[in-house]
Every structure is written in structure tokens, then in C-alpha cells.
Design a protein around this motif. Structure first.
Motif, PDB file in Angstrom:
ATOM      1  N   LEU A  47      53.898  96.308  22.768  1.00 27.54           N
ATOM      2  CA  LEU A  47      53.880  96.918  24.146  1.00 27.54           C
ATOM      3  C   LEU A  47      53.769  97.981  23.384  1.00 27.54           C
ATOM      4  O   LEU A  47      53.186  99.396  23.789  1.00 27.54           O
ATOM      5  CB  LEU A  47      54.883  96.875  24.667  1.00 27.54           C
ATOM      6  CG  LEU A  47      55.109  95.577  25.398  1.00 27.54           C
ATOM      7  CD1 LEU A  47      56.398  95.640  26.486  1.00 27.54           C
ATOM      8  CD2 LEU A  47      53.616  95.453  26.035  1.00 27.54           C
ATOM      9  N   ALA A  48      53.475  98.326  21.523  1.00 29.35           N
ATOM     10  CA  ALA A  48      53.509 100.033  21.338  1.00 29.35           C
ATOM     11  C   ALA A  48      52.456 100.906  21.377  1.00 29.35           C
ATOM     12  O   ALA A  48      52.956 101.799  21.400  1.00 29.35           O
ATOM     13  CB  ALA A  48      54.187  99.978  19.509  1.00 29.35           C
ATOM     14  N   PRO A  49      51.140 100.584  21.768  1.00 23.61           N
ATOM     15  CA  PRO A  49      50.122 100.855  21.538  1.00 23.61           C
ATOM     16  C   PRO A  49      50.123 101.757  23.361  1.00 23.61           C
ATOM     17  O   PRO A  49      49.962 103.035  23.080  1.00 23.61           O
ATOM     18  CB  PRO A  49      48.593 100.605  21.431  1.00 23.61           C
ATOM     19  CG  PRO A  49      49.608  98.614  20.535  1.00 23.61           C
ATOM     20  CD  PRO A  49      51.118  98.965  21.055  1.00 23.61           C
ATOM     21  N   GLY A  50      50.754 101.107  23.733  1.00 24.11           N
ATOM     22  CA  GLY A  50      50.964 101.379  25.894  1.00 24.11           C
ATOM     23  C   GLY A  50      51.824 102.231  25.770  1.00 24.11           C
ATOM     24  O   GLY A  50      51.995 103.167  26.295  1.00 24.11           O
ATOM     25  N   ILE A  51      52.836 101.976  24.559  1.00 28.20           N
ATOM     26  CA  ILE A  51      54.443 103.049  25.314  1.00 28.20           C
ATOM     27  C   ILE A  51      53.745 104.125  24.255  1.00 28.20           C
ATOM     28  O   ILE A  51      53.636 105.776  25.227  1.00 28.20           O
ATOM     29  CB  ILE A  51      55.479 102.653  23.671  1.00 28.20           C
ATOM     30  CG1 ILE A  51      55.533 101.457  24.790  1.00 28.20           C
ATOM     31  CG2 ILE A  51      55.979 103.941  24.009  1.00 28.20           C
ATOM     32  CD1 ILE A  51      56.855 101.075  23.792  1.00 28.20           C
ATOM     33  N   ASP A  52      52.702 104.303  22.953  1.00 27.64           N
ATOM     34  CA  ASP A  52      52.408 105.313  22.851  1.00 27.64           C
ATOM     35  C   ASP A  52      51.481 106.038  23.226  1.00 27.64           C
ATOM     36  O   ASP A  52      51.618 107.604  23.450  1.00 27.64           O
ATOM     37  CB  ASP A  52      52.071 105.050  21.173  1.00 27.64           C
ATOM     38  CG  ASP A  52      52.775 105.061  19.588  1.00 27.64           C
ATOM     39  OD1 ASP A  52      54.087 105.425  20.041  1.00 27.64           O
ATOM     40  OD2 ASP A  52      52.450 103.829  19.358  1.00 27.64           O
ATOM     41  N   ALA A  53      50.886 106.066  24.059  1.00 31.69           N
ATOM     42  CA  ALA A  53      49.549 106.778  24.773  1.00 31.69           C
ATOM     43  C   ALA A  53      50.405 107.069  26.092  1.00 31.69           C
ATOM     44  O   ALA A  53      49.422 107.625  26.581  1.00 31.69           O
ATOM     45  CB  ALA A  53      48.885 105.495  25.205  1.00 31.69           C
ATOM     46  N   HIS A  54      51.288 106.387  26.887  1.00 32.33           N
ATOM     47  CA  HIS A  54      51.772 107.266  27.853  1.00 32.33           C
ATOM     48  C   HIS A  54      53.099 107.424  28.059  1.00 32.33           C
ATOM     49  O   HIS A  54      53.548 108.388  28.896  1.00 32.33           O
ATOM     50  CB  HIS A  54      51.346 105.873  29.186  1.00 32.33           C
ATOM     51  CG  HIS A  54      50.268 105.113  28.780  1.00 32.33           C
ATOM     52  ND1 HIS A  54      49.401 105.895  29.569  1.00 32.33           N
ATOM     53  CD2 HIS A  54      49.867 104.339  28.767  1.00 32.33           C
ATOM     54  CE1 HIS A  54      48.032 105.178  29.847  1.00 32.33           C
ATOM     55  NE2 HIS A  54      48.252 103.924  29.080  1.00 32.33           N
ATOM     56  N   ALA A  55      54.381 107.327  27.438  1.00 33.90           N
ATOM     57  CA  ALA A  55      55.700 107.758  27.928  1.00 33.90           C
ATOM     58  C   ALA A  55      55.825 109.028  27.114  1.00 33.90           C
ATOM     59  O   ALA A  55      56.837 109.861  28.667  1.00 33.90           O
ATOM     60  CB  ALA A  55      56.535 106.727  26.447  1.00 33.90           C
ATOM     61  N   SER A  56      55.505 109.283  25.805  1.00 36.85           N
ATOM     62  CA  SER A  56      55.703 111.100  25.937  1.00 36.85           C
ATOM     63  C   SER A  56      55.259 112.345  27.220  1.00 36.85           C
ATOM     64  O   SER A  56      55.515 112.623  28.011  1.00 36.85           O
ATOM     65  CB  SER A  56      55.570 111.112  24.140  1.00 36.85           C
ATOM     66  OG  SER A  56      55.589 112.399  24.472  1.00 36.85           O
ATOM     67  N   ASN A  57      53.811 111.191  27.105  1.00 34.71           N
ATOM     68  CA  ASN A  57      53.083 112.405  28.329  1.00 34.71           C
ATOM     69  C   ASN A  57      53.828 112.351  30.249  1.00 34.71           C
ATOM     70  O   ASN A  57      53.731 112.842  30.573  1.00 34.71           O
ATOM     71  CB  ASN A  57      51.837 111.591  28.636  1.00 34.71           C
ATOM     72  CG  ASN A  57      50.720 111.918  27.247  1.00 34.71           C
ATOM     73  OD1 ASN A  57      50.944 112.629  26.883  1.00 34.71           O
ATOM     74  ND2 ASN A  57      49.740 111.324  27.271  1.00 34.71           N
ATOM     75  N   LEU A  58      54.365 110.742  31.169  1.00 37.54           N
ATOM     76  CA  LEU A  58      54.677 110.812  31.691  1.00 37.54           C
ATOM     77  C   LEU A  58      56.595 111.927  31.413  1.00 37.54           C
ATOM     78  O   LEU A  58      56.679 112.396  32.352  1.00 37.54           O
ATOM     79  CB  LEU A  58      55.432 109.866  31.348  1.00 37.54           C
ATOM     80  CG  LEU A  58      54.760 108.782  32.704  1.00 37.54           C
ATOM     81  CD1 LEU A  58      54.649 107.229  32.621  1.00 37.54           C
ATOM     82  CD2 LEU A  58      54.679 108.793  33.737  1.00 37.54           C
ATOM     83  N   GLY A  59      57.609 111.834  30.798  1.00 37.56           N
ATOM     84  CA  GLY A  59      58.553 112.434  30.960  1.00 37.56           C
ATOM     85  C   GLY A  59      57.983 113.495  30.336  1.00 37.56           C
ATOM     86  O   GLY A  59      58.756 114.415  30.909  1.00 37.56           O
ATOM     87  N   LYS A  60      57.072 114.336  30.115  1.00 37.71           N
ATOM     88  CA  LYS A  60      56.945 115.932  29.379  1.00 37.71           C
ATOM     89  C   LYS A  60      56.339 115.731  30.770  1.00 37.71           C
ATOM     90  O   LYS A  60      56.666 117.782  30.819  1.00 37.71           O
ATOM     91  CB  LYS A  60      55.757 116.017  28.847  1.00 37.71           C
ATOM     92  CG  LYS A  60      54.799 117.365  28.029  1.00 37.71           C
ATOM     93  CD  LYS A  60      53.879 117.646  27.616  1.00 37.71           C
ATOM     94  CE  LYS A  60      53.424 118.714  27.176  1.00 37.71           C
ATOM     95  NZ  LYS A  60      52.241 118.519  26.014  1.00 37.71           N
ATOM     96  N   LEU A  61      55.781 115.251  31.578  1.00 36.88           N
ATOM     97  CA  LEU A  61      55.701 115.552  33.408  1.00 36.88           C
ATOM     98  C   LEU A  61      56.529 115.611  34.016  1.00 36.88           C
ATOM     99  O   LEU A  61      56.776 116.885  34.521  1.00 36.88           O
ATOM    100  CB  LEU A  61      53.415 114.766  33.586  1.00 36.88           C
ATOM    101  CG  LEU A  61      54.050 114.267  35.382  1.00 36.88           C
ATOM    102  CD1 LEU A  61      53.124 116.214  35.000  1.00 36.88           C
ATOM    103  CD2 LEU A  61      53.195 113.525  35.738  1.00 36.88           C
ATOM    104  N   LEU A  62      57.769 114.416  34.388  1.00 35.87           N
ATOM    105  CA  LEU A  62      58.375 114.512  35.312  1.00 35.87           C
ATOM    106  C   LEU A  62      59.521 115.332  35.497  1.00 35.87           C
ATOM    107  O   LEU A  62      59.857 116.029  36.327  1.00 35.87           O
ATOM    108  CB  LEU A  62      58.826 112.813  35.182  1.00 35.87           C
ATOM    109  CG  LEU A  62      57.281 112.108  35.807  1.00 35.87           C
ATOM    110  CD1 LEU A  62      57.955 110.573  36.009  1.00 35.87           C
ATOM    111  CD2 LEU A  62      57.402 112.270  36.835  1.00 35.87           C
TER     112      LEU A  62
END
Length: 183
Positions: A47-62
Motif C-alpha cells: 500500500l506504500a505507493p498509494g500512501i505516499d501519493a495521497h496521505a500527506s496531501n489529505l492531511g495538508k488539505l483537511l
């Protein structure tokens, strides 16, 4: 990141137990309804590539959105991920149980404790409770609370609802003794 919608909820309690709450007890939730980055791929081992692609962006947005909606410094906080029926609970956990996601909220709220969380799978409109705890001391009982959330049309089968919650105070009219009194 495929964002279908962002939902903001602000709740203010003005009276609890027949007594005024002054100032009103305020909780804010901001939820992003996103496409599940692992949808349609069968079982994904890494799951790491999906985590790298999305987790930080979601946290930064929300993180800034929920604090803006709260309109006051956060004293308690929490997070949630609700995965649509075509996904796995692990897909939601992968996005929210990483420092890449949570550190955005911790830094914005000047917090030091782990973010309490809930993750589950369910159909559109499923209810979920976001647990909240104090931002610097998870043993402060007055701030142990939860907030019920429902996004009526989400998650679709191939979506994930990712949410952050913040409270400007502990529970209204809390009266429990400090944990230290029992030790």
C-alpha cells in the motif's frame, strides 16, 4: 487525488443538563470524500505507493480546514476513515495511520498526542463516531468524547471518507475527577 466533495459540520452545544454552556461547546468536522486509490486492483500487497501519493496531501488539505471551521484553538482532536463496500478497512487505515497524514493536524493544532481514530467499511450514509482526546495529554478525561458523523451519499463503493474532528473544549458540564485521583 480524486476528491468528489468536502463536507464541513460545526456543532455548538448551548445547554447541557438543563444548564447553560458558556461559551458554547464547539466541535468541527471536515470530511473529504475521495476515490479509493486501491479500488479495482484486487488485493494490493504494497500500500506504500498509494500512501505516499495521497496521505500527506489529505492531511495538508483537511487540517487547516477543520481548524478554520472550529474558529478557536483546538483542545481535543480525532480522525476517521470510512471505506466503501468495494474496499478494505486497511485502505482507510493506510491513509490515516501515518505521520504523513497526522502530522499536518498535530502541527497545526500544536498537539503532541496520538490522534484517536476510527476506521470501518460501510455503505453510503453509514454512521460513524469520531473519538476525540486532548491534544497534549490523552489522560485528561474531560476531553474524552466522540462525535457522530454521517455523509448521506458517501462513501460510494469505490470511495473513502477521510475526516478530521476538533473540539474547542472538553465535554459540556464534565464533572469526572482527574485520572490521578484513582492512582
Amino acid at each position: 487525488m480524486d476528491i468528489r466533495k468536502i463536507v464541513t459540520i460545526v456543532d455548538e452545544v448551548h445547554t447541557e443538563g438543563g444548564r447553560a454552556v458558556t461559551p458554547a461547546a464547539r466541535i468541527a468536522v471536515v470530511a473529504a470524500v475521495i476515490g479509493n486509490p486501491w479500488a479495482g486492483q484486487g488485493f494490493v500487497e504494497d500500500l506504500a505507493p498509494g500512501i505516499d501519493a495521497h496521505a500527506s496531501n489529505l492531511g495538508k488539505l483537511l487540517a487547516p480546514l477543520v481548524l478554520e471551521a472550529l474558529g478557536a484553538p483546538a483542545e481535543a482532536y480525532g480522525k476517521a476513515a470510512v471505506v466503501g463496500l468495494d474496499g478494505e478497512v486497511e485502505h482507510g487505515s493506510a491513509l490515516i495511520h501515518t505521520l504523513k497524514f497526522g502530522d499536518h493536524f498535530r502541527i497545526a493544532a500544536s498537539a503532541t498526542t496520538l490522534l484517536p481514530a476510527v476506521e470501518k467499511r460501510g455503505p453510503a450514509g453509514v454512521l460513524f463516531d469520531i473519538p476525540l482526546k486532548h491534544i497534549t495529554d490523552a489522560t485528561i478525561r474531560s476531553h474524552h468524547q466522540s462525535f457522530e458523523v454521517r455523509v448521506p451519499d458517501a462513501p460510494h463503493a469505490g470511495e473513502i471518507v477521510v475526516a478530521l474532528a476538533a473540539a474547542a473544549q472538553g465535554r459540556p458540564q464534565q464533572r469526572l475527577a482527574a485520572l490521578a485521583t484513582e492512582q
